[in-house]
Design a protein around this motif. Sequence first.
Motif, PDB file in Angstrom:
ATOM      1  N   THR A  78      54.796  41.043  38.290  1.00 44.31           N
ATOM      2  CA  THR A  78      53.407  40.130  38.069  1.00 44.31           C
ATOM      3  C   THR A  78      53.665  39.198  37.022  1.00 44.31           C
ATOM      4  O   THR A  78      53.237  38.199  37.037  1.00 44.31           O
ATOM      5  CB  THR A  78      52.242  41.131  37.712  1.00 44.31           C
ATOM      6  OG1 THR A  78      52.183  42.245  38.677  1.00 44.31           O
ATOM      7  CG2 THR A  78      51.156  40.238  37.641  1.00 44.31           C
TER       8      THR A  78
ATOM      9  N   LEU B 293      53.880  34.982  36.992  1.00 42.12           N
ATOM     10  CA  LEU B 293      52.983  34.324  36.325  1.00 42.12           C
ATOM     11  C   LEU B 293      53.938  33.341  35.537  1.00 42.12           C
ATOM     12  O   LEU B 293      53.327  32.209  35.167  1.00 42.12           O
ATOM     13  CB  LEU B 293      52.262  35.242  35.200  1.00 42.12           C
ATOM     14  CG  LEU B 293      51.257  34.709  33.887  1.00 42.12           C
ATOM     15  CD1 LEU B 293      50.115  33.899  34.684  1.00 42.12           C
ATOM     16  CD2 LEU B 293      50.650  35.882  33.066  1.00 42.12           C
TER      17      LEU B 293
ATOM     18  N   LEU C  62      53.492  29.350  35.415  1.00 43.66           N
ATOM     19  CA  LEU C  62      53.397  28.628  34.193  1.00 43.66           C
ATOM     20  C   LEU C  62      54.466  27.406  34.428  1.00 43.66           C
ATOM     21  O   LEU C  62      53.967  26.280  34.013  1.00 43.66           O
ATOM     22  CB  LEU C  62      53.633  29.366  32.933  1.00 43.66           C
ATOM     23  CG  LEU C  62      52.448  30.376  32.570  1.00 43.66           C
ATOM     24  CD1 LEU C  62      52.825  31.077  31.469  1.00 43.66           C
ATOM     25  CD2 LEU C  62      51.271  29.367  32.199  1.00 43.66           C
TER      26      LEU C  62
ATOM     27  N   THR D 156      53.175  25.103  36.671  1.00 45.51           N
ATOM     28  CA  THR D 156      52.055  24.355  36.216  1.00 45.51           C
ATOM     29  C   THR D 156      52.369  23.156  35.284  1.00 45.51           C
ATOM     30  O   THR D 156      51.810  22.107  35.333  1.00 45.51           O
ATOM     31  CB  THR D 156      50.943  25.424  35.823  1.00 45.51           C
ATOM     32  OG1 THR D 156      50.610  26.260  36.809  1.00 45.51           O
ATOM     33  CG2 THR D 156      49.752  24.616  35.278  1.00 45.51           C
TER      34      THR D 156
ATOM     35  N   LEU E 134      45.535  28.163  37.162  1.00 43.47           N
ATOM     36  CA  LEU E 134      46.371  28.492  36.162  1.00 43.47           C
ATOM     37  C   LEU E 134      46.086  27.556  34.990  1.00 43.47           C
ATOM     38  O   LEU E 134      46.086  27.894  33.830  1.00 43.47           O
ATOM     39  CB  LEU E 134      47.557  28.591  36.402  1.00 43.47           C
ATOM     40  CG  LEU E 134      48.544  29.294  35.441  1.00 43.47           C
ATOM     41  CD1 LEU E 134      48.101  30.616  34.997  1.00 43.47           C
ATOM     42  CD2 LEU E 134      50.126  29.651  36.356  1.00 43.47           C
TER      43      LEU E 134
ATOM     44  N   LEU F   6      44.394  28.283  31.496  1.00 44.68           N
ATOM     45  CA  LEU F   6      45.129  27.932  30.017  1.00 44.68           C
ATOM     46  C   LEU F   6      44.277  27.530  28.855  1.00 44.68           C
ATOM     47  O   LEU F   6      44.516  27.513  27.981  1.00 44.68           O
ATOM     48  CB  LEU F   6      46.147  26.891  30.550  1.00 44.68           C
ATOM     49  CG  LEU F   6      47.495  27.401  31.033  1.00 44.68           C
ATOM     50  CD1 LEU F   6      48.534  26.258  31.470  1.00 44.68           C
ATOM     51  CD2 LEU F   6      48.367  28.124  29.885  1.00 44.68           C
TER      52      LEU F   6
ATOM     53  N   LEU G 114      46.002  35.458  30.378  1.00 40.94           N
ATOM     54  CA  LEU G 114      46.040  34.822  31.583  1.00 40.94           C
ATOM     55  C   LEU G 114      46.002  35.669  32.653  1.00 40.94           C
ATOM     56  O   LEU G 114      45.350  35.475  33.910  1.00 40.94           O
ATOM     57  CB  LEU G 114      47.416  34.043  31.778  1.00 40.94           C
ATOM     58  CG  LEU G 114      47.337  32.732  30.883  1.00 40.94           C
ATOM     59  CD1 LEU G 114      48.848  31.939  31.034  1.00 40.94           C
ATOM     60  CD2 LEU G 114      46.408  31.646  31.165  1.00 40.94           C
ATOM     61  N   ARG G 115      46.659  36.637  32.689  1.00 36.78           N
ATOM     62  CA  ARG G 115      46.498  37.616  33.916  1.00 36.78           C
ATOM     63  C   ARG G 115      45.220  38.289  34.182  1.00 36.78           C
ATOM     64  O   ARG G 115      44.752  38.414  35.268  1.00 36.78           O
ATOM     65  CB  ARG G 115      47.533  38.950  33.654  1.00 36.78           C
ATOM     66  CG  ARG G 115      48.763  38.824  33.726  1.00 36.78           C
ATOM     67  CD  ARG G 115      49.688  40.063  34.335  1.00 36.78           C
ATOM     68  NE  ARG G 115      49.482  41.145  33.583  1.00 36.78           N
ATOM     69  CZ  ARG G 115      50.374  41.408  32.214  1.00 36.78           C
ATOM     70  NH1 ARG G 115      51.168  40.560  31.875  1.00 36.78           N
ATOM     71  NH2 ARG G 115      49.952  42.232  31.406  1.00 36.78           N
TER      72      ARG G 115
ATOM     73  N   ARG H  59      43.122  35.317  35.579  1.00 38.21           N
ATOM     74  CA  ARG H  59      43.271  35.118  36.927  1.00 38.21           C
ATOM     75  C   ARG H  59      42.780  36.391  37.807  1.00 38.21           C
ATOM     76  O   ARG H  59      42.135  35.911  38.979  1.00 38.21           O
ATOM     77  CB  ARG H  59      44.969  34.980  37.356  1.00 38.21           C
ATOM     78  CG  ARG H  59      45.386  33.600  36.554  1.00 38.21           C
ATOM     79  CD  ARG H  59      46.822  33.542  36.944  1.00 38.21           C
ATOM     80  NE  ARG H  59      47.023  32.902  38.089  1.00 38.21           N
ATOM     81  CZ  ARG H  59      48.083  32.834  38.892  1.00 38.21           C
ATOM     82  NH1 ARG H  59      49.228  33.479  38.495  1.00 38.21           N
ATOM     83  NH2 ARG H  59      48.152  31.871  40.016  1.00 38.21           N
TER      84      ARG H  59
END
Lengths: 207, 164
Positions: free
Chosen positions: A8, A12, A16, A19, B100, B104, B150-151, B154
């Motif tokens: 995970t 992520l 990132l 993104t 995402l 942020l 963040l996890r 989400r």
Amino acid sequence: MSKTELETVQELEEGLRATFERAAASVPPAADLAGRATTGAHNAQRRTWLTSGAAAAAVAVIAAVGFSLHGSSESTPQPAAGNPTTPAVSNATAPSATAQAVTGSWRPVELDGFKALKTARPEDPIITFNADGTWVGSDGCNSLSGTYSIGQRGEFTSKSNGQRLVGCENVPHTAVLQASQRIVSDQKELTFFAGDGREVARYARAR
Amino acid sequence: MEFEEYASARGQELVRLGFTISGDYQRAEDLAQIALMQAFRSWRKVQRADDPHHYVRRILINSYLSMTRRRSFTEAPAADLDTDRTVPDPAADIVNSDDLWRALATLSARERVVLVLRYYQDLDDRTIADLLGIKPSSVRATASRALAALRKTRQSHRVDERLS
């Protein structure tokens, strides 16, 4: 960390990277950054030199007039800042500021309740008192100006002209001047006091 | 390297960095310009630095963090916008669809900066610590906290989507 959790986190982190890359790639080209930066820096520097130069010239004129008249009159009255043609009398023992003592450029050393003096800003946050009763300066991002007057015992009043409000760690010179009712100077340092005697701010002479 | 040469070569990179940390195109350009102006004013000193870009990047990051500490700073201005003076942000449409990217925006300025420096600028924790003036252990802790946040954000979005 379990295998699932690790996956995970990795997912992520990959997300990132993608993104940020996508966001960065979406930024349109900025026009002439170098030109704008050099122009901005030159303008800020020119303002500093102009205000410092004007202040130095005003000090020289006042000093010359003061010295030339000193011998002819021992009891010449103390000038108000708004009346620069009135001869000034040097009074080293008196703690209160005179128009002559405050004329010039000053940098903030300590402002009551303001902790961000050392923050980097586009412009030097100096303030310059001119002998003609006007002041100019910068809060670090915006040009400031106004008028001021000083009484015989250092009574201080000021008015501020309007200003733009570009955001940065704006140094609140205007608030200091508005809150101050008395001013004390020893030529090297300038201290502002509120009506209740509280020290509002201290400035040192800018080079 | 002369200033104009540096600004032409790396200026756009600074705007991109400003955008990834602030999420606002206008602010990104302001940050790049502030950083370049300050660098220009002490260019001899910047030139002497081992890595001039590292120096200018530090100015930009610190300017942003200082900006966010101001009481009047708002991450996402939403009210009383003067539409006549508002410049449309061409980047907004592209990134608005990314959950995402939206997540942020919920992080603190420092958390977001650490993630940008780590995952966009590919800097190691020691270099990030040097840029921010903090310890490498603080960088690790901040990054770990930011990733956890963040996890969580989400996951809650996914639950919301399933329920809707």
